[in-house]
Design an enzyme around this catalytic site. Structure first.
Site, PDB file in Angstrom:
ATOM      1  N   GLY A 118       0.797  -1.213   0.000  1.00 13.75           N
ATOM      2  CA  GLY A 118       0.000   0.000   0.000  1.00 13.75           C
ATOM      3  C   GLY A 118       0.831   1.266   0.000  1.00 13.75           C
ATOM      4  O   GLY A 118       2.048   1.241   0.192  1.00 13.75           O
ATOM      5  N   ASN A 131       2.058   5.147   6.223  1.00 14.05           N
ATOM      6  CA  ASN A 131       1.609   4.008   5.429  1.00 14.05           C
ATOM      7  C   ASN A 131       0.134   3.731   5.755  1.00 14.05           C
ATOM      8  O   ASN A 131      -0.483   4.431   6.557  1.00 14.05           O
ATOM      9  CB  ASN A 131       2.480   2.787   5.712  1.00 14.05           C
ATOM     10  CG  ASN A 131       2.288   2.252   7.117  1.00 14.05           C
ATOM     11  OD1 ASN A 131       2.051   3.016   8.058  1.00 14.05           O
ATOM     12  ND2 ASN A 131       2.374   0.946   7.278  1.00 14.05           N
ATOM     13  N   CYS A 171      -1.501   1.601   7.515  1.00 16.74           N
ATOM     14  CA  CYS A 171      -1.944   1.255   8.885  1.00 16.74           C
ATOM     15  C   CYS A 171      -1.491   2.243   9.941  1.00 16.74           C
ATOM     16  O   CYS A 171      -1.840   2.107  11.125  1.00 16.74           O
ATOM     17  CB  CYS A 171      -1.459  -0.145   9.243  1.00 16.74           C
ATOM     18  SG  CYS A 171      -2.239  -1.437   8.251  1.00 16.74           S
ATOM     19  N   GLY A 172      -0.715   3.222   9.559  1.00 14.89           N
ATOM     20  CA  GLY A 172      -0.404   4.325  10.448  1.00 14.89           C
ATOM     21  C   GLY A 172       0.819   4.174  11.330  1.00 14.89           C
ATOM     22  O   GLY A 172       1.152   5.090  12.081  1.00 14.89           O
ATOM     23  N   GLU A 173       1.523   3.009  11.259  1.00 18.25           N
ATOM     24  CA  GLU A 173       2.665   2.823  12.153  1.00 18.25           C
ATOM     25  C   GLU A 173       3.961   3.391  11.593  1.00 18.25           C
ATOM     26  O   GLU A 173       4.952   3.489  12.317  1.00 18.25           O
ATOM     27  CB  GLU A 173       2.868   1.337  12.490  1.00 18.25           C
ATOM     28  CG  GLU A 173       3.495   0.499  11.390  1.00 18.25           C
ATOM     29  CD  GLU A 173       2.489  -0.060  10.418  1.00 18.25           C
ATOM     30  OE1 GLU A 173       2.839  -0.968   9.654  1.00 18.25           O
ATOM     31  OE2 GLU A 173       1.338   0.418  10.422  1.00 18.25           O
ATOM     32  N   PRO A 213       0.465  -3.887  12.810  1.00 20.23           N
ATOM     33  CA  PRO A 213      -0.688  -4.691  13.246  1.00 20.23           C
ATOM     34  C   PRO A 213      -0.434  -6.193  13.213  1.00 20.23           C
ATOM     35  O   PRO A 213      -1.126  -6.954  13.869  1.00 20.23           O
ATOM     36  CB  PRO A 213      -1.786  -4.304  12.260  1.00 20.23           C
ATOM     37  CG  PRO A 213      -1.072  -3.800  11.046  1.00 20.23           C
ATOM     38  CD  PRO A 213       0.175  -3.142  11.569  1.00 20.23           C
TER      39      PRO A 213
END
Length: 703
Positions: free
Chosen positions: A226, A379, A381-383, A525
């Site tokens: 992504g 990205n 998922c935010g990490e 995640p």
């Protein structure tokens, strides 16, 4: 005549292997320990009796089944009837697992958990043109470990050192102590990208926009993982376009173009494409952006988050007005009440989970590369906060296997962290990158994202309920240890291999600290790799004691928590009635058959207050270089005010972003509690693309 000496046994597959008495001891002790019946000393005594009985038989090479029959008889003769029953059930379960393994068609010399095998087969084992696996787990881990270790030939390590590292890498994966991101498992040794996270720039010109769309398609097709974008530089809808004399369609129109592209181009045939869209709160199109996913039917391949500064959040607190600025001219376009914007955001997030929030100032306070400009996007998922064209590869340590005698094995955690840091740094060199500018940034920054998984499993083994101050303290201690160890490991790698090329643009130059990697830790995640590790996801609490996880196929994989099963057996409430209730509800709460202490220990995601979820994320964020992917799970009964509290608390506690999900607020969800019927009631999100191999496609002229 003296009894014969046992030297070999025959396995079920017919192979002859050396006799190992310790395996008998372990089998007896495991059955006894499940009931707290006796200890290892008695298990050793009984094993001696088993061996003597076997010696007196006329069988020269006993078979496994014969040995197990003697163990049963010995336990019963000694009066351990309950232990004998437990051992019989153990044999039965093992037989069922063997049949399941056989049905998967995978040679599993590592004896991995069945759910690990399912995940590996579905997502990571190499397949032929017909979709059949052409490697087994041992071959996969050998392929990955040897290819990663061989990178050090470039840095002058000896053959012996490289072999030792390869063996170390293999051991980490085979024993599920550390699992790298899925791109490693699929591509290492074959060529291709090993990175999971990407961010591309979106500038205010048609050339820039469509160049990024093209690059996004290439990344999606070749690399997966992504792409994140911040659309805040694009002029708002209705703004003048001098080159054409017309009006701009605004950033959201181009999100729809990317969304259409995502739906066409699968991630290398492994996952559906996905993107992260960020729009800063002061953009004139912010209200349209907030509403963009309303109803859940549009922009289905996007996660959307509002980029919020401290100025915006303070205006929300005060209920004051907030200026919307045209990014093309820098001029104020309009003024809105900040609290009003926040109210709409949180009500829509309550409705279906979008938009989330990303806290720009919280993030840039710890930006390790200020010389490259501010961080503006993550990205999907935010990490991982990344600069344009930046990239990161991911891997996670499994904390679930690091509890020894009721304590955290910090010595082993240190060893794993150091070895995993080398593994991932080597991955930067081995990886192929789909766009030249990404190659430059990847090798210029050498970011790695070493994280953890199995945290909830660790707490259960330590006897610490997730929603307690002691759990928060444990979170800080564990992550500080991992972060500090990774920092020191990167400093040692810098001495050995040199600093990252963009070192002069980093905070480390002023600190006068040599560093190999611009950033080292990040908590992902761990969707499919936690299944490979057979561990709880990331830092999340257990979703349910029994649940279905839909990241392998449409039907999903049904789980019953292994620690609960073990504890139920030890405490004497393991029976069909209890298991039936747990499977039905996914929870232990208010079950009179289960001790209150155990109910508290197995607290599930929706039984934990949203505020405590935020506190746990903040505890880990204190000692994480990059950011954290965590969902603030909320019960269906949660209110919009609850969402407001979560978003505001996340900012106040220093989190870099926040995502919520209210149970049942979407038609699709990754996790569903209870056994359900047969899985038809659940669907996948961002999961494996169901493609039929060409050789297996069916053709029909019938309508």
């Amino acid at each position: 005549m003296s009894p014969k000496t046992l030297t070999t046994i025959k396995k079920r597959d017919g192979s002859i292997v050396a006799f190992d008495k310790d395996r008998i001891i372990r089998a007896i002790f495991k059955a006894a320990d499940s009931l707290s019946a006796f200890g290892e000393k008695e298990a050793k005594r009984l094993s001696e009796i088993v061996v003597e009985i076997l010696k007196k038989t006329h069988v020269t090479v006993p078979e496994v089944e014969q040995i197990q029959d003697v163990i049963e008889q010995c336990l019963m003769a000694a009066g351990y009837y309950d232990v004998a029953k437990a051992f019989i059930l153990y044999r039965k379960n093992r037989e069922q697992r063997r049949e399941e393994r056989k049905s998967l068609g995978i040679d599993d010399a590592l004896e991995l958990p069945i759910n690990s095998l399912r995940a590996l087969k579905a997502r990571h084992l190499r397949k032929d043109a017909s979709g059949n696996p052409i490697e087994n787990p041992t071959q996969l881990f050998e392929r990955v470990s040897s290819s990663i270790a061989d990178v050090d030939k470039r840095y002058g390590l000896s053959k012996k050192e490289i072999v030792n590292n390869a063996e170390g890498f293999f051991e980490l994966m085979a024993k599920r102590k550390f699992i790298p991101g899925g791109s490693y498992l699929r591509n290492a040794g074959f060529g291709g990208p090993l990175s999971n996270c990407h961010v591309l720039p979106i500038e205010d010109s048609i050339e820039s926009i469509y160049e990024s769309i093209k690059q996004s398609a290439i990344i999606t097709q070749r690399a997966g993982g992504g792409v994140g974008y911040n659309f805040s530089r694009i002029r708002p809808a209705g703004d003048f376009v001098e080159s054409s004399g017309g009006l701009s369609t605004g950033p959201i129109s181009f999100m729809h173009v990317i969304d259409a592209s995502n739906q066409v181009i699968g991630m290398g045939g492994h996952r559906k494409a996905a993107s992260m869209a960020v729009l800063n709160a002061n953009h004139p199109d912010i209200l349209d952006f907030i509403h963009a996913k309303r109803g859940g039917k549009n922009l289905t391949t996007f996660n959307v988050s509002v980029g919020a500064t401290d100025t915006f959040m303070k205006a929300v607190q005060k209920g004051s007005d907030f200026d919307l600025i045209n990014p093309r001219t820098g001029a104020k376009v309009h003024t809105l009440n900040a609290e009003g914007i926040f109210d709409i955001m949180t009500s829509l997030a309550w409705d279906n989970g979008d938009p989330g929030m990303l806290f720009l100032d919280n993030t840039n306070k710890t930006n390790p590369l200020p010389g490259l400009g501010p961080l503006e996007s993550t990205n999907i998922c935010g990490e991982q906060w990344l600069h344009p064209f930046d990239v990161c590869n991911l891997g996670s340590i499994n904390l679930a296997v690091l509890v020894k005698d009721g304590k955290i094995d910090y010595k082993e955690l240190e060893r794993i962290t150091i070895l995993a840091s080398r593994f991932m740094d080597n991955g930067v060199d081995l990886s192929e990158y789909p766009v030249e500018k990404i190659t430059e940034m990847a090798k210029g920054n050498r970011r790695i994202g070493l994280g953890i998984m199995g945290f909830a499993d660790m707490l259960i083994q330590l006897g610490i309920p997730y929603n307690t101050p002691k759990a928060l303290k444990t979170a800080e201690e564990v992550m500080k240890f991992v972060n500090d160890t990774a920092f020191n490991a990167s400093a040692e790698l810098a001495k050995e291999k040199g600093v990252f090329p963009h070192y002069d643009l980093s905070i480390y130059k002023k600190m006068k600290v040599k560093m190999r990697n611009a950033a080292r830790t990040s908590i992902a995640p761990t969707g499919s790799i936690s299944m490979v590790a057979n561990a709880s996801s990331g830092i999340e609490p257990i979703f349910a004691v029994a649940f279905r996880k839909n990241v392998v196929d449409a039907k999903g994989v049904f789980y019953v928590n292994q620690y609960f099963e073990d504890m139920a057996k030890k405490n004497g409430f393991y029976n069909d009635e209890v298991l039936g209730e747990v499977s039905k509800h996914g929870s232990l709460q208010n079950n009179k058959e289960i001790p209150e202490k155990i109910q508290k220990l197995f607290v599930t995601a929706h039984e934990i207050s949203p505020a405590f979820h935020v506190k746990m994320q903040a505890a880990f964020q204190k000692h994480t270089d990059n950011a954290i992917s965590k969902t603030i799970n909320m019960p269906n009964s949660a209110t919009i005010d609850d969402v407001k509290e979560v978003y505001m608390l996340s900012w106040k506690l220093g989190c870099k972003g926040v995502t919520i999900y209210r149970d049942g607020s979407r038609d699709m969800q990754v996790l569903s509690s209870g056994s359900g019927s047969s899985g038809e009631d659940t669907q996948m999100i961002q999961s494996k693309v169901n493609l039929t191999p060409l050789g297996k496609r069916e053709y029909s002229l019938d309508n």
